[in-house]
Write a protein that holds these residues in place. Structure first.
Motif, PDB file in Angstrom:
ATOM      1  N   SER A   1       0.856  -1.181   0.000  1.00 37.63           N
ATOM      2  CA  SER A   1       0.000   0.000   0.000  1.00 37.63           C
ATOM      3  C   SER A   1       0.896   1.235   0.000  1.00 37.63           C
ATOM      4  CB  SER A   1      -0.905   0.006   1.242  1.00 37.63           C
ATOM      5  OG  SER A   1      -1.689   1.177   1.284  1.00 37.63           O
ATOM      6  N   LEU A   2       0.798   2.061  -1.042  1.00 36.17           N
ATOM      7  CA  LEU A   2       1.738   3.168  -1.217  1.00 36.17           C
ATOM      8  C   LEU A   2       1.305   4.457  -0.528  1.00 36.17           C
ATOM      9  CD1 LEU A   2       2.944   2.710  -4.890  1.00 36.17           C
ATOM     10  CD2 LEU A   2       3.683   1.583  -2.791  1.00 36.17           C
ATOM     11  N   ALA A   3       0.065   4.524  -0.065  1.00 38.04           N
ATOM     12  CA  ALA A   3      -0.399   5.736   0.619  1.00 38.04           C
ATOM     13  C   ALA A   3      -1.485   5.367   1.615  1.00 38.04           C
ATOM     14  CB  ALA A   3      -0.926   6.769  -0.381  1.00 38.04           C
ATOM     15  N   THR A   4      -1.596   6.188   2.643  1.00 38.12           N
ATOM     16  CA  THR A   4      -2.646   5.992   3.637  1.00 38.12           C
ATOM     17  C   THR A   4      -3.411   7.286   3.823  1.00 38.12           C
ATOM     18  OG1 THR A   4      -1.135   6.589   5.450  1.00 38.12           O
ATOM     19  CG2 THR A   4      -1.327   4.247   4.885  1.00 38.12           C
ATOM     20  N   LYS A   5      -4.660   7.152   4.246  1.00 38.94           N
ATOM     21  CA  LYS A   5      -5.506   8.311   4.514  1.00 38.94           C
ATOM     22  C   LYS A   5      -5.845   8.312   5.992  1.00 38.94           C
ATOM     23  CE  LYS A   5      -9.723  10.600   2.897  1.00 38.94           C
ATOM     24  NZ  LYS A   5     -10.903  10.492   1.995  1.00 38.94           N
ATOM     25  N   GLU A   6      -5.409   9.372   6.684  1.00 38.51           N
ATOM     26  CA  GLU A   6      -5.617   9.459   8.122  1.00 38.51           C
ATOM     27  C   GLU A   6      -7.062   9.834   8.440  1.00 38.51           C
ATOM     28  OE1 GLU A   6      -3.185   8.436   9.818  1.00 38.51           O
ATOM     29  OE2 GLU A   6      -1.631   8.518   8.289  1.00 38.51           O
TER      30      GLU A   6
END
Length: 250
Positions: free
Chosen positions: A219-224
């Motif tokens: 997973s290259l990005a996360t959303k807080e």
């Protein structure tokens, strides 16, 4: 009659100046954090928005200086004459903010920023909008063969409506030497949905590295929780290193 009662400025004016500063700070933060997109096209160089509060603070200092001077003004007529420079300063502030906005739009238009529109991810330059990658086409079976028919294949699953993809795609493409080594699959397509189910992927902005005998998912990005999107630097580096080391080209 006291000097305070003669003053052309009151606490109401002070409240307006303070409210203007708060609103401009919020606007500056919004533009810096979210930028401006019209039809998903980036039209604002967000770094310039940080200068908005600085300009306003200069105006506030001038306003406070004039206000203090007027407290000792002997006549109401002298106080009225002092309003002219304050009005001129307010006009100059408005003109400066407008000029900065126009400069920000121009800088964005002529810069090499990566954004996206409703049809494809694009890279903007001074000549034209170029498509930065070619989305993979074909049926589920055809794409599966393209992936598992290689000794090694990097696949990136995306959606045009995905905010995480908006961050991770530009970051990924700016670091790889040959973007043709990545198979970009639209997770919203019928074939893309079948592939995500096949590999057990439950969200986009995800890269898959296929090698003979198995695969790994990153997973290259996360959303807080507050909506902020951040790049997963460790996983991004592994994908970039894999792509740059790979000798396979689609």
């Amino acid at each position: 009659m006291s000097a305070e009662s003669h003053s052309v400025f009151s606490r109401k004016h002070d409240s307006y100046v303070l409210l203007g500063f708060i609103c401009l700070c919020l606007l500056s933060w919004f533009l810096w954090h979210y930028q401006i997109n019209i039809g998903h096209r980036l039209i604002w160089s967000s770094s310039l928005s940080l200068s908005f509060p600085v300009l306003y603070l200069i105006f506030v200092c001038y306003y406070l200086r004039v206000r203090l001077l007027l407290r000792d003004a002997p006549s109401e007529e002298q106080q009225e004459r002092a309003l002219g420079p304050v009005a001129d300063a307010l006009i100059l502030l408005s003109f400066s903010l407008l000029l900065l906005t126009l400069i920000g739009v121009a800088m964005s238009f002529f810069s090499n920023q990566v954004t996206y529109d409703k049809m494809m991810f694009i890279e903007k330059d001074s000549r034209r909008a170029q498509q930065v990658f070619q989305p993979a086409s074909g049926s589920y079976e055809e794409l599966l063969e393209r992936i598992e028919g290689q000794d090694r294949q990097v696949v990136f699953f995306y959606k045009l409506s995905c905010r995480k993809c908006q961050r991770s795609v530009p970051a990924l493409l700016s670091r790889v030497r040959d973007k043709r080594k990545i198979l970009f699959v639209d997770g919203a397509s019928e074939a893309g949905q079948k592939l995500t189910q096949h590999y057990g992927i439950d969200q986009v902005s995800t890269a898959l590295v296929w090698e003979k005998g198995g695969y790994q998912v990153y997973s290259l990005a996360t959303k807080e929780d507050d909506g902020l999107v951040t790049i997963q630097e460790a996983e991004m580096k592994r994908i970039v290193d894999t792509v740059n080391e790979s000798g396979t080209t689609n």
